[in-house]
Design a protein around this motif. Structure first.
Motif, PDB file in Angstrom:
ATOM      1  N   SER A   1       0.849  -1.197   0.000  1.00  0.00           N
ATOM      2  CA  SER A   1       0.000   0.000   0.000  1.00  0.00           C
ATOM      3  C   SER A   1       0.882   1.244   0.000  1.00  0.00           C
ATOM      4  CB  SER A   1      -0.937  -0.013   1.215  1.00  0.00           C
ATOM      5  OG  SER A   1      -0.215  -0.189   2.427  1.00  0.00           O
TER       6      SER A   1
ATOM      7  N   ARG B   1      -8.453  -8.552  -3.501  1.00  0.00           N
ATOM      8  CA  ARG B   1      -7.313  -7.637  -3.414  1.00  0.00           C
ATOM      9  C   ARG B   1      -5.974  -8.367  -3.507  1.00  0.00           C
ATOM     10  NH1 ARG B   1      -9.349  -3.460  -5.038  1.00  0.00           N
ATOM     11  NH2 ARG B   1      -7.278  -2.580  -4.642  1.00  0.00           N
TER      12      ARG B   1
ATOM     13  N   ALA C   1      -3.586  -2.482  -2.022  1.00  0.00           N
ATOM     14  CA  ALA C   1      -4.734  -1.609  -1.768  1.00  0.00           C
ATOM     15  C   ALA C   1      -4.309  -0.154  -1.903  1.00  0.00           C
ATOM     16  CB  ALA C   1      -5.288  -1.868  -0.366  1.00  0.00           C
TER      17      ALA C   1
ATOM     18  N   ASP D   1      -4.128   3.757  -3.686  1.00  0.00           N
ATOM     19  CA  ASP D   1      -3.850   4.303  -5.012  1.00  0.00           C
ATOM     20  C   ASP D   1      -2.947   3.400  -5.839  1.00  0.00           C
ATOM     21  OD1 ASP D   1      -5.349   6.438  -4.203  1.00  0.00           O
ATOM     22  OD2 ASP D   1      -3.667   7.825  -3.973  1.00  0.00           O
TER      23      ASP D   1
ATOM     24  N   THR E   1      -5.538   1.209  -7.605  1.00  0.00           N
ATOM     25  CA  THR E   1      -6.820   1.816  -7.958  1.00  0.00           C
ATOM     26  C   THR E   1      -6.687   2.517  -9.303  1.00  0.00           C
ATOM     27  OG1 THR E   1      -7.313   2.184  -5.623  1.00  0.00           O
ATOM     28  CG2 THR E   1      -8.647   3.387  -7.219  1.00  0.00           C
TER      29      THR E   1
ATOM     30  N   PRO F   1      -9.074   7.937  -7.030  1.00  0.00           N
ATOM     31  CA  PRO F   1      -8.321   7.850  -5.776  1.00  0.00           C
ATOM     32  C   PRO F   1      -8.951   8.727  -4.708  1.00  0.00           C
ATOM     33  CG  PRO F   1      -7.183   9.283  -7.319  1.00  0.00           C
ATOM     34  CD  PRO F   1      -8.338   8.684  -8.070  1.00  0.00           C
TER      35      PRO F   1
ATOM     36  N   VAL G   1     -12.034   5.360  -0.560  1.00  0.00           N
ATOM     37  CA  VAL G   1     -11.758   4.155  -1.346  1.00  0.00           C
ATOM     38  C   VAL G   1     -10.527   3.438  -0.801  1.00  0.00           C
ATOM     39  CG1 VAL G   1     -11.113   3.293  -3.621  1.00  0.00           C
ATOM     40  CG2 VAL G   1     -12.872   5.059  -3.416  1.00  0.00           C
ATOM     41  N   ALA G   2      -9.474   4.199  -0.490  1.00  0.00           N
ATOM     42  CA  ALA G   2      -8.248   3.591   0.027  1.00  0.00           C
ATOM     43  C   ALA G   2      -8.499   2.868   1.346  1.00  0.00           C
ATOM     44  CB  ALA G   2      -7.172   4.659   0.206  1.00  0.00           C
TER      45      ALA G   2
ATOM     46  N   GLN H   1     -10.478  -0.360   0.651  1.00  0.00           N
ATOM     47  CA  GLN H   1      -9.651  -1.395   0.046  1.00  0.00           C
ATOM     48  C   GLN H   1      -8.638  -1.958   1.051  1.00  0.00           C
ATOM     49  OE1 GLN H   1      -7.813   0.179  -3.430  1.00  0.00           O
ATOM     50  NE2 GLN H   1      -9.691   0.222  -4.631  1.00  0.00           N
TER      51      GLN H   1
END
Length: 297
Positions: A106, A256, A266, A268, A271, A275, A279-280, A283
């Motif tokens: 991440s 994922r 997970a 950006d 994705t 972004p 969402v981050a 995820q």
């Protein structure tokens, strides 16, 4: 050996750590303290934290994670990754070797700023990428959009929910006649010429200087520079990627998981579009949950 090592401790990484810690799994989070949205004064759209500075939200999250004895937060950069499922090895920049059964990547992306005076200085304030993050605060005002490719046409359609005053700056792009006709139908003027400078005059205001024609003032300027992963660990691992109009992201499945078993991604970094901290965080939580479930006996 840890159950999981999380590389990147912003919204996605900390959300993954929270789920693993609550499952009493041993997890180490490696982070360098440079989240992508550190330039923004406020974060919007995150339930319970709307309009808070993003760095304050992250600081509060780290304080909350301290109550979980199996979570360890480490200020370090992962320099290399090797191994396979159930036995991954991560070497940090201080030459410490860590082992874990699962990895969660991440570490996000970095925006590749154009060589335009004033762009970097205005990024996150007068120049922004996301209407869901910043549109409400400047709704009804005069917006500008620096064209970056065919995907910008969708942005024009999207922006109409916030404003009916929009100017498109072609910035050297050859916008096809049919798209120009559609923009004209929507009463969206197109200004040709390349952007040579962006002058900022406090708050959400920018003056776009061009190599031809008049300078144009807008209340907010939207731009979508290309980005790239902030580290190259996925390359050394040979993970599958997806090429998007704005850059490379990791390919993941519905759980994922990347193309290598035992490695999840997970935020950006994985994705393709939209972004955001919401969402981050979502995820990251999913990656943590699915990584934990994959270790059940």
């Amino acid at each position: 050996m840890d159950d999981a090592i999380i590389i990147g401790g912003s919204f996605a990484g900390l959300a993954a750590a929270l789920q693993l810690g609550r499952a009493r799994r041993k997890v180490t989070v490696l982070d360098t303290g440079r989240p992508r949205n550190r330039f923004a004064g406020h974060s919007h759209g995150l339930l319970g934290h709307d309009h808070k500075p993003p760095l304050d939200i992250l600081a509060e999250a780290r304080q909350q994670l301290a109550r979980y004895p199996t979570i360890k937060l480490v200020n370090a950069r992962a320099e290399s990754v090797s191994g396979a499922i159930d036995d991954f090895c991560v070497v940090t920049d201080d030459n410490e070797s860590l082992r874990a059964r699962r990895l969660i990547l991440s570490y996000g992306v970095v925006d590749q700023m154009p060589d335009v005076p004033g762009f970097i200085e205005g990024w996150g304030t007068s120049i922004v990428p996301c209407p869901y993050c910043d549109g409400f605060e400047v709704a009804g005002q005069h917006w500008g959009l620096i064209w970056s490719g065919p995907q910008s046409h969708q942005s024009v359609r999207l922006f109409r929910d916030w404003t009916d005053r929009l100017t498109v700056f072609a910035n050297g792009h050859d916008i096809p006649p049919d798209i120009r006709a559609d923009l004209a139908r929507r009463n969206v003027p197109v200004v040709d010429g390349r952007v040579t400078e962006i002058a900022r005059h406090g708050g959400h205001a920018a003056i776009v200087n061009l190599d031809s024609g008049p300078h144009i003032a807008v209340d907010i300027l939207f731009a979508h520079p290309r980005n790239k992963p902030s580290a190259t660990l996925h390359e050394s691992l040979g993970l599958a990627t997806v090429d998007t109009p704005l850059g490379i992201v990791l390919k993941v499945d519905e759980r994922r998981e990347t193309s290598m078993p035992g490695i999840y991604a997970a935020g950006d970094l994985a994705t393709p579009f939209l972004p955001s901290v919401t969402v981050a965080s979502s995820q990251g939580a999913m990656a943590g949950i699915f990584a934990q479930q994959s270790m059940l006996a």
